[in-house]
Design an enzyme around this catalytic site. Structure first.
Site, PDB file in Angstrom:
ATOM      1  N   GLY A  10      55.724   7.065  42.997  1.00 41.17           N
ATOM      2  CA  GLY A  10      54.776   7.904  42.382  1.00 41.17           C
ATOM      3  C   GLY A  10      55.192   8.492  41.290  1.00 41.17           C
ATOM      4  O   GLY A  10      57.017   8.704  41.187  1.00 41.17           O
ATOM      5  N   MET A  11      54.772   9.570  40.880  1.00 47.37           N
ATOM      6  CA  MET A  11      55.159  10.707  39.785  1.00 47.37           C
ATOM      7  C   MET A  11      56.999  11.168  40.273  1.00 47.37           C
ATOM      8  O   MET A  11      58.169  11.171  39.393  1.00 47.37           O
ATOM      9  CB  MET A  11      53.466  11.519  39.036  1.00 47.37           C
ATOM     10  CG  MET A  11      55.230  12.535  38.089  1.00 47.37           C
ATOM     11  SD  MET A  11      54.263  13.122  36.990  1.00 47.37           S
ATOM     12  CE  MET A  11      52.630  14.602  38.010  1.00 47.37           C
ATOM     13  N   ASP A  37      50.849   1.495  53.700  1.00 53.89           N
ATOM     14  CA  ASP A  37      49.648   1.956  54.184  1.00 53.89           C
ATOM     15  C   ASP A  37      49.509   3.124  54.651  1.00 53.89           C
ATOM     16  O   ASP A  37      49.421   2.984  56.331  1.00 53.89           O
ATOM     17  CB  ASP A  37      48.261   1.047  53.745  1.00 53.89           C
ATOM     18  CG  ASP A  37      47.111   1.727  53.949  1.00 53.89           C
ATOM     19  OD1 ASP A  37      46.907   2.890  53.750  1.00 53.89           O
ATOM     20  OD2 ASP A  37      46.392   0.973  53.980  1.00 53.89           O
ATOM     21  N   ILE A  38      49.907   4.156  54.248  1.00 50.47           N
ATOM     22  CA  ILE A  38      50.118   5.254  55.323  1.00 50.47           C
ATOM     23  C   ILE A  38      48.460   5.839  55.752  1.00 50.47           C
ATOM     24  O   ILE A  38      48.084   6.630  57.231  1.00 50.47           O
ATOM     25  CB  ILE A  38      51.038   6.605  54.710  1.00 50.47           C
ATOM     26  CG1 ILE A  38      49.924   7.132  53.874  1.00 50.47           C
ATOM     27  CG2 ILE A  38      52.292   6.478  54.496  1.00 50.47           C
ATOM     28  CD1 ILE A  38      50.315   9.152  53.816  1.00 50.47           C
ATOM     29  N   TRP A  62      46.165  11.194  46.814  1.00 46.56           N
ATOM     30  CA  TRP A  62      45.095  10.917  47.104  1.00 46.56           C
ATOM     31  C   TRP A  62      45.365  11.963  45.442  1.00 46.56           C
ATOM     32  O   TRP A  62      45.340  13.377  46.525  1.00 46.56           O
ATOM     33  CB  TRP A  62      43.981  11.195  47.394  1.00 46.56           C
ATOM     34  CG  TRP A  62      42.991  10.708  46.253  1.00 46.56           C
ATOM     35  CD1 TRP A  62      42.286  11.936  45.392  1.00 46.56           C
ATOM     36  CD2 TRP A  62      41.442   9.816  46.066  1.00 46.56           C
ATOM     37  NE1 TRP A  62      41.240  11.870  44.998  1.00 46.56           N
ATOM     38  CE2 TRP A  62      41.033  10.325  45.307  1.00 46.56           C
ATOM     39  CE3 TRP A  62      41.400   8.573  46.964  1.00 46.56           C
ATOM     40  CZ2 TRP A  62      39.869   9.223  44.695  1.00 46.56           C
ATOM     41  CZ3 TRP A  62      40.613   7.674  46.570  1.00 46.56           C
ATOM     42  CH2 TRP A  62      39.812   8.509  45.460  1.00 46.56           C
ATOM     43  N   THR A 102      50.167  21.394  47.518  1.00 48.90           N
ATOM     44  CA  THR A 102      49.766  22.013  46.475  1.00 48.90           C
ATOM     45  C   THR A 102      49.196  23.312  46.505  1.00 48.90           C
ATOM     46  O   THR A 102      48.949  23.935  47.178  1.00 48.90           O
ATOM     47  CB  THR A 102      48.377  21.043  46.010  1.00 48.90           C
ATOM     48  OG1 THR A 102      48.039  21.564  45.297  1.00 48.90           O
ATOM     49  CG2 THR A 102      47.623  21.105  46.863  1.00 48.90           C
ATOM     50  N   TYR A 126      39.941  17.530  47.314  1.00 50.87           N
ATOM     51  CA  TYR A 126      41.518  17.624  47.067  1.00 50.87           C
ATOM     52  C   TYR A 126      42.328  18.789  47.756  1.00 50.87           C
ATOM     53  O   TYR A 126      42.965  18.284  48.615  1.00 50.87           O
ATOM     54  CB  TYR A 126      41.787  16.812  45.602  1.00 50.87           C
ATOM     55  CG  TYR A 126      43.229  17.467  45.221  1.00 50.87           C
ATOM     56  CD1 TYR A 126      43.975  16.530  45.786  1.00 50.87           C
ATOM     57  CD2 TYR A 126      43.893  18.764  44.956  1.00 50.87           C
ATOM     58  CE1 TYR A 126      45.125  16.682  45.370  1.00 50.87           C
ATOM     59  CE2 TYR A 126      45.392  18.537  44.981  1.00 50.87           C
ATOM     60  CZ  TYR A 126      46.002  17.607  45.348  1.00 50.87           C
ATOM     61  OH  TYR A 126      47.237  17.277  45.030  1.00 50.87           O
TER      62      TYR A 126
HETATM   63  N1  LIG Z   1      50.663  15.758  39.935  1.00 55.04           N
HETATM   64  C1  LIG Z   1      50.846  16.925  40.026  1.00 55.04           C
HETATM   65  O1  LIG Z   1      50.159  17.897  39.243  1.00 55.04           O
HETATM   66  C2  LIG Z   1      50.859  18.014  42.187  1.00 55.04           C
HETATM   67  C3  LIG Z   1      50.112  19.318  41.516  1.00 55.04           C
HETATM   68  C4  LIG Z   1      50.991  19.876  43.218  1.00 55.04           C
HETATM   69  C5  LIG Z   1      51.049  19.150  44.323  1.00 55.04           C
HETATM   70  N2  LIG Z   1      51.144  17.725  43.683  1.00 55.04           N
HETATM   71  C6  LIG Z   1      51.495  17.366  45.021  1.00 55.04           C
HETATM   72  O2  LIG Z   1      52.777  16.134  44.990  1.00 55.04           O
HETATM   73  C7  LIG Z   1      52.777  14.755  45.510  1.00 55.04           C
HETATM   74  C8  LIG Z   1      53.134  13.930  44.518  1.00 55.04           C
HETATM   75  O3  LIG Z   1      52.227  13.580  43.427  1.00 55.04           O
HETATM   76  P1  LIG Z   1      52.196  12.506  42.211  1.00 55.04           P
HETATM   77  O4  LIG Z   1      51.690  13.145  41.165  1.00 55.04           O
HETATM   78  O5  LIG Z   1      53.604  13.033  41.951  1.00 55.04           O
HETATM   79  O6  LIG Z   1      51.455  11.835  42.559  1.00 55.04           O
HETATM   80  P2  LIG Z   1      51.167  10.321  42.100  1.00 55.04           P
HETATM   81  O7  LIG Z   1      52.213   9.670  40.494  1.00 55.04           O
HETATM   82  O8  LIG Z   1      49.529   9.880  42.046  1.00 55.04           O
HETATM   83  O9  LIG Z   1      51.756   9.289  43.479  1.00 55.04           O
HETATM   84  C9  LIG Z   1      51.200   9.150  44.612  1.00 55.04           C
HETATM   85  C10 LIG Z   1      51.576   8.047  45.285  1.00 55.04           C
HETATM   86  O10 LIG Z   1      51.118   7.900  46.724  1.00 55.04           O
HETATM   87  C11 LIG Z   1      50.898   6.407  47.044  1.00 55.04           C
HETATM   88  N3  LIG Z   1      49.626   5.634  47.936  1.00 55.04           N
HETATM   89  C12 LIG Z   1      48.175   5.703  47.589  1.00 55.04           C
HETATM   90  N4  LIG Z   1      47.422   5.523  48.592  1.00 55.04           N
HETATM   91  C13 LIG Z   1      48.498   5.143  49.595  1.00 55.04           C
HETATM   92  C14 LIG Z   1      48.709   4.680  50.696  1.00 55.04           C
HETATM   93  N5  LIG Z   1      47.680   4.656  51.093  1.00 55.04           N
HETATM   94  N6  LIG Z   1      49.923   4.751  51.373  1.00 55.04           N
HETATM   95  C15 LIG Z   1      50.695   5.179  50.742  1.00 55.04           C
HETATM   96  N7  LIG Z   1      51.009   5.088  49.312  1.00 55.04           N
HETATM   97  C16 LIG Z   1      49.849   5.218  48.943  1.00 55.04           C
HETATM   98  C17 LIG Z   1      50.876   6.043  45.738  1.00 55.04           C
HETATM   99  O11 LIG Z   1      51.233   3.847  44.804  1.00 55.04           O
HETATM  100  P3  LIG Z   1      50.208   2.661  44.781  1.00 55.04           P
HETATM  101  O12 LIG Z   1      49.261   3.454  44.216  1.00 55.04           O
HETATM  102  O13 LIG Z   1      50.668   1.950  44.485  1.00 55.04           O
HETATM  103  O14 LIG Z   1      49.899   2.689  46.209  1.00 55.04           O
HETATM  104  C18 LIG Z   1      51.620   6.475  44.215  1.00 55.04           C
HETATM  105  O15 LIG Z   1      53.127   5.728  44.454  1.00 55.04           O
HETATM  106  C19 LIG Z   1      51.397  15.015  46.136  1.00 55.04           C
HETATM  107  O16 LIG Z   1      51.639  15.638  47.375  1.00 55.04           O
HETATM  108  C20 LIG Z   1      50.235  15.905  45.260  1.00 55.04           C
HETATM  109  O17 LIG Z   1      49.310  16.171  45.992  1.00 55.04           O
HETATM  110  C21 LIG Z   1      51.202  16.557  42.288  1.00 55.04           C
END
Ligand SMILES: NC(=O)c1ccc[n+]([C@@H]2O[C@H](COP(=O)([O-])OP(=O)(O)OC[C@H]3O[C@@H](n4cnc5c(N)ncnc54)[C@H](OP(=O)(O)O)[C@@H]3O)[C@@H](O)[C@H]2O)c1
Length: 284
Positions: A10-11, A37-38, A62, A102, A126
């Site tokens: 992921g990002m 798959d967690i 998610w 978050t 969320y």
């Molecule tokens: N993005 C933001 O602006 C933001 C802001 C505040 C906090 N956060 C938090 O930061 C963290 C990282 O966010 P991100 O934006 O980097 O997320 P992301 O890019 O959406 O990546 C999420 C990852 O989770 C994996 N995933 C999805 N379903 C899964 C499952 N059942 N088992 C295992 N892996 C699974 C996805 O891989 P696949 O789809 O290939 O399975 C992907 O690698 C999260 O906790 C998010 O809540 C994000």
């Protein structure tokens, strides 16, 4: 240190992997749900039993905030139950768990930056599912968890608002952004660095980890447009106008910058200012 990173594709996960590699850690990087798959407890326990990491970093989530409103079960399964599975498995292998959360656990009505000890009050599926994940992690792994709340991420992997703003500024005559929604935009590179500092020097608790300072979405967009060398006008709207016209499915906190009180108390607050972080990201 032996690290296991979930959601490594992921990002955030991809920058955590890069930083862990840079530091020479022994690394198990599980890119997505096909690797692990967690939401499956048996698979999670088996994976940790085989790999026996000192620390698990959970970057899987998610993250579709509006989509969670129409698919609440899927969001809760991953953000709450998935986090609990990792914590329960960590309890069996004596591992630490670094869980990412978050600013959406807050309602945004405080009027200023939130610190770690402010009361939570999520306003979306969320936010509620992430807050439940926090609680489950604390309950399942009381003495070996860290929860890192962050905000408004951008990084090289996947889609983010910074790239969207640059693209839109190149193709549209003007842009419009909210002037009274305040955020702590955060670079995944800076966040990954502090997450690995925490993993190396763990102390249980909740930590806010965001770039320093705060800005409105309007300031954020204007700064990006200027740094990209563009002159597209960025016009102001209000949060209330945005909600009335765009009608997003999920409620968002209007004012949710994060104060990094725990990092400051521990002398570990190395997060750069949001403008410096954006400049580093936008370097061609
Ligand atoms: N993005 C933001 O602006 C933001 C802001 C505040 C906090 N956060 C938090 O930061 C963290 C990282 O966010 P991100 O934006 O980097 O997320 P992301 O890019 O959406 O990546 C999420 C990852 O989770 C994996 N995933 C999805 N379903 C899964 C499952 N059942 N088992 C295992 N892996 C699974 C996805 O891989 P696949 O789809 O290939 O399975 C992907 O690698 C999260 O906790 C998010 O809540 C994000």
């Amino acid at each position: 240190m032996r690290l296991l990173i979930v959601g490594a594709g992921g990002m955030l996960g991809s920058d955590v992997v890069a930083e862990a590699q840079r530091r020479g850690h022994d690394l198990v990087a599980l890119e997505g749900r096909t690797a692990l798959d967690i939401t499956n407890l048996n698979d999670v326990k088996a994976c940790l039993a085989v790999n026996r990491p000192e620390t698990v970093i959970n970057c899987a989530a998610w993250t579709n905030v509006d989509g969670a409103e129409s698919e609440p079960e899927a969001a809760w399964r991953l953000n709450a139950l998935g986090a609990a599975h990792l914590a329960a498995a960590c309890a069996e292998t004596n591992s630490w768990l670094l869980q990412i959360s978050t600013d959406f656990v807050f309602d945004g009505t405080k009027g200023s930056a939130y610190h770690e000890f402010d009361p939570v009050n999520p306003q979306s599926v969320y936010g509620a599912s992430k807050e439940a994940g926090e609680r489950l992690v604390r309950q399942c792994l009381p003495s070996r968890h860290m929860i890192a709340r962050t905000s408004f991420l951008y990084g090289k992997q996947g889609k983010n608002l910074v790239d969207t703003i640059v693209r839109a500024a190149k193709s549209r005559p003007s842009l419009t952004f909210v002037e009274d929604q305040l955020i702590s935009p955060t670079s995944t590179v800076d966040l990954a660095r502090v997450l690995l500092d925490l993993a190396t020097d763990p102390l249980p608790g909740t930590y806010h980890v965001a770039n320093a300072g705060q800005c409105s979405l309007l300031e954020f967009a204007r700064f990006i447009v200027a740094e990209a060398g563009l002159s597209t006008p960025v016009l102001a709207t209000t949060f209330a106008e945005y909600v009335a016209t765009a009608k997003p499915a999920a409620s968002r906190p209007q004012v949710s910058p994060l104060e990094r009180r725990m990092l400051a108390l521990r002398g570990m607050d190395t997060m750069p200012d949001w403008k410096d972080a954006l400049k580093a990201y936008l370097v061609p």
